[in-house]
Design a protein around this motif. Structure first.
Motif, short mmCIF file in Angstrom:
data_model
loop_
_atom_site.label_atom_id
_atom_site.label_comp_id
_atom_site.label_asym_id
_atom_site.label_seq_id
_atom_site.Cartn_x
_atom_site.Cartn_y
_atom_site.Cartn_z
N PRO A 276 33.11 61.81 35.38
CA PRO A 276 33.66 61.21 36.60
C PRO A 276 32.58 60.58 37.46
CG PRO A 276 34.41 63.48 36.33
CD PRO A 276 33.33 63.26 35.32
N VAL A 277 32.87 59.37 37.97
CA VAL A 277 31.91 58.70 38.84
C VAL A 277 32.53 58.28 40.17
CG1 VAL A 277 30.40 57.91 36.99
CG2 VAL A 277 32.30 56.46 37.72
N ALA A 278 33.86 58.13 40.21
CA ALA A 278 34.51 57.69 41.44
C ALA A 278 35.99 58.03 41.38
CB ALA A 278 34.35 56.18 41.63
N ILE A 279 36.60 58.03 42.56
CA ILE A 279 38.05 58.17 42.66
C ILE A 279 38.56 56.95 43.41
CG2 ILE A 279 39.99 59.52 43.58
CD1 ILE A 279 38.18 62.01 43.31
N ILE A 280 39.61 56.35 42.83
CA ILE A 280 40.23 55.19 43.46
C ILE A 280 41.66 55.55 43.87
CG2 ILE A 280 38.83 53.48 42.23
CD1 ILE A 280 41.27 53.03 40.35
N LYS A 281 42.17 54.77 44.81
CA LYS A 281 43.56 54.91 45.24
C LYS A 281 44.22 53.55 45.05
CE LYS A 281 46.50 56.28 49.11
NZ LYS A 281 46.51 56.69 50.52
N ASN A 282 45.34 53.54 44.36
CA ASN A 282 46.07 52.29 44.12
C ASN A 282 46.70 51.78 45.41
OD1 ASN A 282 45.53 52.05 41.40
ND2 ASN A 282 47.41 53.07 40.76
N ASP A 283 46.41 50.53 45.72
CA ASP A 283 47.03 49.87 46.86
C ASP A 283 48.34 49.20 46.48
OD1 ASP A 283 44.89 50.52 48.65
OD2 ASP A 283 43.71 48.93 47.71
N ASP A 284 48.38 48.69 45.24
CA ASP A 284 49.58 48.00 44.78
C ASP A 284 49.62 48.02 43.26
OD1 ASP A 284 51.99 46.63 45.12
OD2 ASP A 284 51.03 44.66 45.09
N VAL A 285 50.82 48.01 42.71
CA VAL A 285 51.04 47.91 41.27
C VAL A 285 52.20 46.96 41.06
CG1 VAL A 285 51.64 49.15 39.15
CG2 VAL A 285 50.28 50.31 40.92
N GLN A 286 51.99 45.96 40.21
CA GLN A 286 53.04 44.98 39.91
C GLN A 286 53.09 44.73 38.41
OE1 GLN A 286 52.78 41.23 42.05
NE2 GLN A 286 51.42 42.18 43.53
N VAL A 287 54.27 44.43 37.90
CA VAL A 287 54.42 43.98 36.53
C VAL A 287 54.83 42.52 36.59
CG1 VAL A 287 55.65 44.29 34.34
CG2 VAL A 287 55.10 46.29 35.75
N VAL A 288 54.02 41.66 35.95
CA VAL A 288 54.25 40.21 35.98
C VAL A 288 54.09 39.64 34.58
CG1 VAL A 288 53.39 40.04 38.37
CG2 VAL A 288 51.84 39.59 36.45
N ASP A 289 54.54 38.42 34.39
CA ASP A 289 54.25 37.72 33.14
C ASP A 289 52.75 37.55 33.04
OD1 ASP A 289 56.94 37.48 32.52
OD2 ASP A 289 57.11 35.47 33.39
N TYR A 290 52.20 37.74 31.86
CA TYR A 290 50.76 37.63 31.67
C TYR A 290 50.24 36.28 32.15
CZ TYR A 290 46.24 37.47 29.28
OH TYR A 290 44.90 37.34 29.00
N LEU A 291 50.95 35.22 31.85
CA LEU A 291 50.49 33.89 32.24
C LEU A 291 50.62 33.64 33.74
CD1 LEU A 291 51.76 31.71 29.25
CD2 LEU A 291 49.44 32.59 29.69
N ALA A 292 51.26 34.55 34.47
CA ALA A 292 51.38 34.40 35.92
C ALA A 292 50.19 35.02 36.67
CB ALA A 292 52.68 35.04 36.42
N VAL A 293 49.30 35.71 35.95
CA VAL A 293 48.11 36.26 36.61
C VAL A 293 47.33 35.09 37.20
CG1 VAL A 293 45.96 37.54 36.29
CG2 VAL A 293 48.03 38.26 35.08
N ASP A 294 46.96 35.22 38.48
CA ASP A 294 46.34 34.09 39.17
C ASP A 294 44.85 34.30 39.44
OD1 ASP A 294 46.23 35.86 41.33
OD2 ASP A 294 47.87 34.91 42.41
N ALA A 295 44.24 33.28 40.01
CA ALA A 295 42.81 33.29 40.28
C ALA A 295 42.42 34.38 41.27
CB ALA A 295 42.37 31.92 40.78
N THR A 296 43.29 34.70 42.20
CA THR A 296 43.00 35.76 43.18
C THR A 296 42.83 37.10 42.49
OG1 THR A 296 44.19 34.57 44.90
CG2 THR A 296 43.83 36.92 45.25
N HIS A 297 43.73 37.40 41.56
CA HIS A 297 43.63 38.67 40.83
C HIS A 297 42.39 38.65 39.93
CE1 HIS A 297 45.04 42.46 39.21
NE2 HIS A 297 44.63 42.00 38.03
N ALA A 298 42.16 37.55 39.25
CA ALA A 298 40.98 37.44 38.37
C ALA A 298 39.70 37.68 39.17
CB ALA A 298 40.95 36.08 37.69
N PHE A 299 39.61 37.11 40.35
CA PHE A 299 38.44 37.29 41.20
C PHE A 299 38.29 38.76 41.60
CE2 PHE A 299 36.12 37.38 45.20
CZ PHE A 299 35.03 36.57 44.91
#
Length: 149
Positions: free
Chosen positions: A77-100
């Protein structure tokens, strides 16, 4: 150290509420150490997985506001994260904001697609599935670090 011990340590330190529960523990992708360091540095605040793999394995999807222990390449273990949001989308709908927000490479959508097309094709092949970007569904998670030892 076991992920549950690490989680309890974070609770004892007051970083996580005593009532919180650990959703899962895992390492990221092919380069677990490098990706864990990006998370600790706050550069990586998102990730993507394939919905089809959750479906095939009968695994529950990650949930919003859940806590996960991030492991390094040695499964420590190195860190603990907390999910802010979870979405299911079409793969091709992933946008530049998420990629960044994924924080990897040059952080462009083009680089993200190249890396994820390859990674998901390999992951699917190992599971006896065919990866097709045109029909695939992506599970997008955004998160923040709540504890680092």
């Amino acid at each position: 150290m076991q992920p549950t011990t690490f989680f309890k340590e974070a609770q004892a330190a007051g970083a996580i509420p005593q009532t919180a529960r650990l959703q899962s523990s895992y390492q990221f992708g092919d380069e677990a150490d490098q990706l864990a360091q990006l998370i600790i540095a706050g550069k990586k605040t998102a990730t993507t997985s394939l919905y089809e793999l959750y479906e095939k394995d009968g695994d529950e999807l990650p949930t919003k506001q859940a806590y996960d222990v991030i492991l390094d390449g040695r499964q420590q273990p190195v860190a603990i994260i907390k999910n802010d949001d979870v979405q299911v989308v079409d793969y091709l709908a992933v946008d530049a904001t998420h990629a960044f927000a994924e924080g990897e490479g040059d952080r462009t959508l083009q680089a993200w697609r190249t890396a994820h097309d390859r990674f998901f094709a390999e992951e699917c092949q190992a599971e006896g599935l065919q990866f097709d970007p045109a029909t695939a569904r992506a599970v997008l998670e955004t998160f923040h670090v709540v504890y680092v030892r």
